[in-house]
Design an enzyme around this catalytic site. Sequence first.
Site, PDB file in Angstrom:
ATOM      1  N   HIS A 155      46.628  39.927  43.541  1.00 51.48           N
ATOM      2  CA  HIS A 155      45.233  40.293  43.293  1.00 51.48           C
ATOM      3  C   HIS A 155      45.150  41.261  42.123  1.00 51.48           C
ATOM      4  O   HIS A 155      46.087  42.006  41.849  1.00 51.48           O
ATOM      5  CB  HIS A 155      44.620  40.941  44.533  1.00 51.48           C
ATOM      6  CG  HIS A 155      44.576  40.032  45.715  1.00 51.48           C
ATOM      7  ND1 HIS A 155      43.815  38.884  45.745  1.00 51.48           N
ATOM      8  CD2 HIS A 155      45.209  40.090  46.916  1.00 51.48           C
ATOM      9  CE1 HIS A 155      43.969  38.275  46.915  1.00 51.48           C
ATOM     10  NE2 HIS A 155      44.814  38.984  47.642  1.00 51.48           N
ATOM     11  N   CYS A 196      42.976  38.111  39.542  1.00 50.74           N
ATOM     12  CA  CYS A 196      41.582  38.235  39.113  1.00 50.74           C
ATOM     13  C   CYS A 196      41.500  39.231  37.965  1.00 50.74           C
ATOM     14  O   CYS A 196      42.205  40.241  37.962  1.00 50.74           O
ATOM     15  CB  CYS A 196      40.715  38.725  40.266  1.00 50.74           C
ATOM     16  SG  CYS A 196      40.521  37.532  41.603  1.00 50.74           S
TER      17      CYS A 196
END
Length: 447
Positions: A155, A196
């Site tokens: 992430h 991300c």
Amino acid sequence: MLRILTILLLAATAFAVILPASSKKNRDKAEDAPNIWVLIVAGSNGYYNYRHQSDACHAYHIMAKHGIPDSNIVVMQYDDIANDPENPTPGIIINHPNGSDVYKGALKDYTGDTVTSTNFLKILQGDAAAMKGIGSGKVINSGPNDHVFVNFVDHGAPGIVAFPNDELSAVDLNNAIKDMHKQKKFAKMVLYFEACESGSMFDGILPNNIDVFATTAANPDESSYACYYDDLRQTYLGDVYSVNWMEDSDKENLSKETLQSQFKIVKKETNTSHVMEYGDLTIAQMKVGDFMGHSFDEDAVQLPKVSKADAVKSEDVYLTILRKKAEKSQTPEESDYWMKQVHAATAKRGFINGVLRKLAGTVAKSSSHALELINTRQSIDDEEVHQCLHLANKFFSKNCFSLARNEYALFTAPRFLANACADGISAAELIRAMRKTCTHQTMHGIN
């Protein structure tokens, strides 16, 4: 006769002198050939994050298959997925629908709580003394003629990527890379980052003149995407960008394909986010094999094309999995259980949203400005904004919500902080606001 013997003796002497010089030249050439060093990282834990360790294991097998010895590969993975109670195929991890086991034989140099951003930077910079007695102790022991390939999967958020219990900032990563360049610890370095807003790890901060080339799954302002939802395993098997570059590497002759060719293929096939490139773009003309190994298996098995139409934003994966479990429940009671988990997760997210609204209201000029700070996506493409965000992220993670251990906080807070920094609000102002607002007890597991 004597004259003939003298001529032969002189010729032999000359040959004897020339031969060692020639041999030395060949030996020096072999010694100067670049070694390839590889660092592969899955920065998450938890079964719902199955895809990150799956990607990392697959990446290892690509490097090994293409001839890079295990002594030159370092793999960091938490190693809690293969034998998680939720895994219906214990000891097996796949990265493609009906794919082969990528866990078998994959390296596990650093596992569990040794998978940290601090250890990552020490391993990357070749600090063997610091890693002695930790995991395998292996580091990237590269020299001035060597090539270094880094693959990170997890992430991310503006200016940051997560590890299981801490985070790595763009500032710290790029400072380490710059320091390695000064110390001549590589000739060329290539980084593939899956996260991300992964473009924010390099945009406006990675120089284009230090022999480093990076590609990312997403630009600085958008999510990356998970794909290949598996009904049996009830989780996503891979990430769109990662499976695209790996499935290309599985089938191509990497001694012929350039990094730029692979980048264009991956960019075209990753239609969920904008695949980006940064740094020294001339390196993209080099062969993929210069960083992943040159060996080529003519009989390599090519995976069948599978649609990635089920792709979902990384930030939506956790709730999507819960909802799918509710939909496929066999009894009303089971469905009700999973829907309660959805509602509980949504409520926890709402708590974080409330804290962010308070922070925004404290530093904003007006209520409309506060909404802009939360909802817009401003650029952080210069070093001054990166430095502000670096300080703000660190303070927030320590004093408000751990960004590594509360993934929803990671998906939301750094974006607000990035907007504030880009809007001219100083790190000092943000820290004062956080001191005033973040008075709740420590919380973990808000996904």
